[in-house]
Design a protein around this motif. Structure first.
Motif, PDB file in Angstrom:
ATOM      1  N   LEU A 349       0.823  -1.207   0.000  1.00 49.91           N
ATOM      2  CA  LEU A 349       0.000   0.000   0.000  1.00 49.91           C
ATOM      3  C   LEU A 349       0.858   1.258   0.000  1.00 49.91           C
ATOM      4  O   LEU A 349       1.796   1.389   0.788  1.00 49.91           O
ATOM      5  CB  LEU A 349      -0.921   0.016   1.218  1.00 49.91           C
ATOM      6  N   GLU A 350       0.507   2.184  -0.886  1.00 52.70           N
ATOM      7  CA  GLU A 350       1.220   3.459  -0.953  1.00 52.70           C
ATOM      8  C   GLU A 350       0.424   4.591  -0.321  1.00 52.70           C
ATOM      9  O   GLU A 350       1.006   5.561   0.167  1.00 52.70           O
ATOM     10  CB  GLU A 350       1.546   3.790  -2.410  1.00 52.70           C
ATOM     11  N   THR A 351      -0.898   4.479  -0.340  1.00 53.57           N
ATOM     12  CA  THR A 351      -1.761   5.474   0.297  1.00 53.57           C
ATOM     13  C   THR A 351      -2.921   4.761   0.980  1.00 53.57           C
ATOM     14  O   THR A 351      -3.283   3.644   0.623  1.00 53.57           O
ATOM     15  CB  THR A 351      -2.340   6.486  -0.721  1.00 53.57           C
ATOM     16  N   PHE A 352      -3.485   5.437   1.956  1.00 53.17           N
ATOM     17  CA  PHE A 352      -4.693   4.941   2.626  1.00 53.17           C
ATOM     18  C   PHE A 352      -5.462   6.157   3.079  1.00 53.17           C
ATOM     19  O   PHE A 352      -4.905   7.048   3.749  1.00 53.17           O
ATOM     20  CB  PHE A 352      -4.328   4.058   3.815  1.00 53.17           C
ATOM     21  N   ASN A 353      -6.736   6.212   2.728  1.00 55.32           N
ATOM     22  CA  ASN A 353      -7.529   7.413   2.984  1.00 55.32           C
ATOM     23  C   ASN A 353      -8.579   7.188   4.067  1.00 55.32           C
ATOM     24  O   ASN A 353      -9.261   6.162   4.081  1.00 55.32           O
ATOM     25  CB  ASN A 353      -8.234   7.867   1.696  1.00 55.32           C
ATOM     26  N   LEU A 354      -8.656   8.153   4.966  1.00 57.12           N
ATOM     27  CA  LEU A 354      -9.692   8.197   5.995  1.00 57.12           C
ATOM     28  C   LEU A 354     -10.543   9.425   5.737  1.00 57.12           C
ATOM     29  O   LEU A 354     -10.028  10.472   5.350  1.00 57.12           O
ATOM     30  CB  LEU A 354      -9.065   8.283   7.389  1.00 57.12           C
ATOM     31  N   SER A 355     -11.831   9.296   5.980  1.00 60.95           N
ATOM     32  CA  SER A 355     -12.698  10.450   5.743  1.00 60.95           C
ATOM     33  C   SER A 355     -13.870  10.423   6.693  1.00 60.95           C
ATOM     34  O   SER A 355     -14.196   9.393   7.287  1.00 60.95           O
ATOM     35  CB  SER A 355     -13.203  10.448   4.289  1.00 60.95           C
ATOM     36  N   GLU A 356     -14.508  11.582   6.826  1.00 60.38           N
ATOM     37  CA  GLU A 356     -15.695  11.677   7.662  1.00 60.38           C
ATOM     38  C   GLU A 356     -16.804  10.797   7.080  1.00 60.38           C
ATOM     39  O   GLU A 356     -16.925  10.624   5.876  1.00 60.38           O
ATOM     40  CB  GLU A 356     -16.182  13.119   7.718  1.00 60.38           C
ATOM     41  N   GLY A 357     -17.604  10.225   7.974  1.00 56.19           N
ATOM     42  CA  GLY A 357     -18.668   9.367   7.513  1.00 56.19           C
ATOM     43  C   GLY A 357     -18.147   8.081   6.898  1.00 56.19           C
ATOM     44  O   GLY A 357     -18.832   7.422   6.129  1.00 56.19           O
ATOM     45  N   ASP A 358     -16.904   7.757   7.200  1.00 52.59           N
ATOM     46  CA  ASP A 358     -16.271   6.558   6.665  1.00 52.59           C
ATOM     47  C   ASP A 358     -17.033   5.320   7.118  1.00 52.59           C
ATOM     48  O   ASP A 358     -17.551   5.267   8.231  1.00 52.59           O
ATOM     49  CB  ASP A 358     -14.820   6.480   7.159  1.00 52.59           C
ATOM     50  N   ALA A 378      -6.615  12.052   4.959  1.00 51.65           N
ATOM     51  CA  ALA A 378      -7.769  12.180   5.850  1.00 51.65           C
ATOM     52  C   ALA A 378      -8.443  13.519   5.609  1.00 51.65           C
ATOM     53  O   ALA A 378      -7.777  14.557   5.527  1.00 51.65           O
ATOM     54  CB  ALA A 378      -7.349  12.057   7.309  1.00 51.65           C
ATOM     55  N   ASP A 379      -9.769  13.471   5.495  1.00 51.26           N
ATOM     56  CA  ASP A 379     -10.566  14.694   5.428  1.00 51.26           C
ATOM     57  C   ASP A 379     -11.104  14.958   6.817  1.00 51.26           C
ATOM     58  O   ASP A 379     -12.170  14.468   7.197  1.00 51.26           O
ATOM     59  CB  ASP A 379     -11.712  14.533   4.428  1.00 51.26           C
ATOM     60  N   VAL A 380     -10.344  15.694   7.588  1.00 53.24           N
ATOM     61  CA  VAL A 380     -10.707  15.919   8.980  1.00 53.24           C
ATOM     62  C   VAL A 380     -11.452  17.237   9.108  1.00 53.24           C
ATOM     63  O   VAL A 380     -10.915  18.298   8.781  1.00 53.24           O
ATOM     64  CB  VAL A 380      -9.450  15.932   9.878  1.00 53.24           C
ATOM     65  N   GLY A 381     -12.691  17.143   9.552  1.00 56.02           N
ATOM     66  CA  GLY A 381     -13.485  18.344   9.764  1.00 56.02           C
ATOM     67  C   GLY A 381     -14.198  18.247  11.084  1.00 56.02           C
ATOM     68  O   GLY A 381     -13.611  17.941  12.107  1.00 56.02           O
TER      69      GLY A 381
END
Length: 677
Positions: A349-358, A378-381
């Motif tokens: 893995l080169e990237t891993f994305n976290l986001s709100e409402g995941d 990560a889309d941290v809000g």
């Protein structure tokens, strides 16, 4: 022997004339070198354990005295034959263990004996060198069986005839055979719930349609494809173990199932719609040619279609570690809203994305270690990101920082492993000429965090308050050669909570660090450093474990037993230090300290005149030499001068006694004339 005790029941072990131990209705004759079943046990015996003896034959009269027998265990004997009338007086037998014997020699006669057991529920035939044909004969008339083990035999191929009459079977163990083909062998086992075919040679599983099965273990085979039957029927499958195979792609699972654990560790699996070189396999299909007798079926599958058509809403554990996954398809994890444990370690893995409402809102453990992660997106809000996460393993990647505020909403996070990444802790001192500070990881204010590993992160001399607002109890700073270039002031926020601290291989010298403020420490690792003197500040700590291996210590304090440390210490590691063989008083003190264990005590050595010796058995010449070297100099001079003085005194006495008469005459002659008054 495990015995269930009823409330208020008092039972005592007794020994029978045959040497067996008796308790209630159980007779334990394990390891008694018995060549036959004792006939003098209690007639109401319900459980008879004959493990690890030398019994070769169970004769027709072997069990005549035991009409109440429910459980018979005869594994690890030399059993070759069970005569046909053996069980006629014990037809109530429910459990029979015959593992690790030689039943292949007379299996047909043994089968006749087993057919007289209408109530048999559990049978263990593991390790008897049985082929599939032998197994078929042995279990032909055992329609009451609920559990069967034929593990560790020489079964190679299974078909419909092997288990035909086992209509009540719930559990079947076939592991560690040589099975390379299965042809509808389980179609008649309508009640089968647990099937173990691990450690065999199955190359693939296609048209899997055992809807009643709950647990399937096909790990440690050579499976490249797993294709479930295309059906809308509900599969009862809860656990599927495909680990340690050669899977090339994510398995095609049943459309409807109750799957909660999917184990795919150690395969060759990847996703292929996008390849690293930019090519696409989105429209590639594969045709399976299925030949069954004279009929031939062709099944076309779009293997690279990464939209999983299975309902994985109940999946809680997904282990895809040790594969070749370099990205996750869009929406892949969205199909698993109940996921609590996700293991993606040892991939590409080169990237891993976290986001709100995941969809990973229920996730408690996330392991991304040993990948090639250079960025964690990560889309941290204002929304929650991994709100239930407790363990986050990011070790051995290429990370330089984490997204700001990534731990803001992880209200239950307790363990973070960032070891072997090139990260620094915030706050970082501003660099002259640069508008922004270097990237860093900010864990300040993460109140739930108790375990943090920063081993091998190339941390520089830290300052400020990087742990402010945390309650860390375990901290690993090992393999950071410049982290302790100053004092431990930056750890001051942890003095009340820190219990385990690892400073292994951090270039620590004796004069640098004062540990006296860390009153809660119970385990301290100082191995692999350059300590030349035992840190005196350790004496006031209540440590239970101390590691001093691989340092430069010539000795330990001889009065350690009188310190607070000496009263609480339970284990200490001391090997690979250049101890002086002539200053081992401290070693003798340690040997006498009650409750103290030295796990590496056999590896402790000392040095004397370029020789490496065992402090537990020093040669006598070395002991004498050490006594001379360590003796008090004034006492030494006195001892050396005393013989000389005694010699002179004796010589003077001898001379005086020899010349006594002559001296008296001489004195008298000189003084003999009387003086006038």
């Amino acid at each position: 022997l495990a015995v269930g005790w009823g409330s208020g029941v008092i039972a005592a072990w007794a020994t029978s004339p045959g040497g067996c131990e008796l308790v209630q209705s159980t007779a334990d004759c394990t390891g008694r070198w018995l060549s036959s079943i004792p006939g003098n046990l209690q007639g109401d015996t319900e459980e008879l354990l004959l493990d690890d003896n030398t019994i070769q034959v169970l004769g027709n009269a072997s069990l005549l005295s035991y009409h109440q027998l429910r459980h018979l265990s005869v594994p690890k004997n030399r059993l070759e034959l069970i005569e046909p009338g053996t069980f006629l007086s014990s037809q109530g037998l429910h459990v029979l263990s015959l593992a690790d014997n030689l039943l292949f020699t007379n299996y047909s006669l043994t089968a006749a004996a087993l057919s007289a057991l209408p109530a048999l529920r559990k049978l263990d035939l593991a390790g008897n060198r049985l082929t599939e044909d032998m197994v078929s004969v042995l279990v032909w008339n055992l329609s009451s069986l609920e559990s069967l083990s034929v593990a560790r035999n020489i079964i190679m191929r299974l078909d419909l005839s092997v288990f035909t009459n086992l209509t009540q079977l719930l559990e079947l163990n076939l592991e560690k055979n040589y099975i390379f083909e299965i042809d509808q062998a389980f179609e008649g086992l309508q009640r089968l719930q647990r099937l173990n075919i691990a450690y065999n040679y199955l190359p693939c599983v296609v048209e899997f349609g055992l809807t009643q099965l709950r647990v399937l273990n096909v790990s440690n085979n050579v499976i490249e494809w797993f294709l479930a039957l295309e059906s809308d029927d509900l599969f009862e499958l809860e656990v599927l173990d495909l680990s340690h195979n050669r899977l090339l792609f994510f398995p095609v699972l049943p459309r409807q199932s109750k799957l909660h654990s999917l184990l795919l560790k150690d395969n060759e699996m990847s996703f292929y719609q996008r390849l690293p070189n930019g090519t696409s396999l989105a429209n590639v299909t594969v045709q399976f040619l299925l030949i069954d007798g004279n009929s031939t079926n062709v099944t076309t599958v779009s293997l690279w279609d990464e939209i999983c058509h299975s309902n994985l809403s109940s999946l809680r554990l997904l282990d895809m570690s040790q594969n070749q996954v370099w990205y996750l398809p869009e929406g892949f994890l969205a199909q698993m809203p109940s996921l609590t444990h996700l293991k993606l370690n040892q991939n590409c893995l080169e990237t891993f994305n976290l986001s709100e409402g995941d969809p990973l809102a229920m996730l408690m453990e996330l392991d991304l270690s040993q990948n090639q992660l250079a960025e964690l997106g990560a889309d941290v809000g204002a929304g929650d990101v991994l709100p239930n996460l407790q363990l986050f393993n990011l070790s051995t990647n290429r990370l330089r920082a984490l997204p700001p505020g990534v731990f803001t909403y992880t209200r239950k996070i307790t363990t973070v492993d960032l070891s072997r990444n090139r990260v620094d802790l915030c706050p970082q001192p501003a660099i002259v000429g640069e508008a922004e500070s270097p990237p860093c990881v900010d864990i300040r204010g993460v109140k739930t965090l108790t375990h943090l590993s920063l081993a091998g992160c190339d941390l520089q001399g830290l300052g400020g308050h990087p742990f402010q607002g945390t309650s860390l109890m375990h901290l690993d700073l090992s393999d950071n050669h410049q982290a302790l270039s100053g004092d431990l002031g930056w750890l001051q926020d942890l003095t009340l909570t820190l219990q385990v601290l690892s400073l292994r291989n951090t270039s620590l010298s004796s004069a640098v660090v004062d540990f006296s403020a860390f009153n809660s420490l119970v385990r301290l690792d100082l191995s692999g450093n350059s300590l030349t003197v035992f840190p005196t500040s350790l004496g006031v700590l209540k440590l239970r474990s101390l590691d001093l291996r691989d340092n430069c210590l010539p000795a330990l304090p001889p009065d350690m037993a009188q310190t607070v440390l000496g009263k609480t210490l339970e284990e200490v590691y001391l090997s690979r230090n250049p101890y002086n063989c002539c200053t081992l008083g401290w070693w003798d003190v340690l040997q006498q300290m009650e409750g103290l264990h030295v796990p590496d005590g056999q590896e402790v050595t000392c040095s004397y005149a370029s020789r490496t010796l065992n402090p537990r058995a020093l040669p006598e010449p070395v002991l004498w030499s050490c006594r001379w070297q360590t003796a008090d100099l004034a006492l030494l001079y006195l001892v050396l001068a005393l013989p000389t003085c005694l010699t002179l005194l004796v010589a003077f006495a001898v001379i005086f006694l020899t010349l006594k008469q002559k001296l008296l005459k001489m004195v008298k002659s000189q003084c003999g004339v009387s003086s006038p008054y």
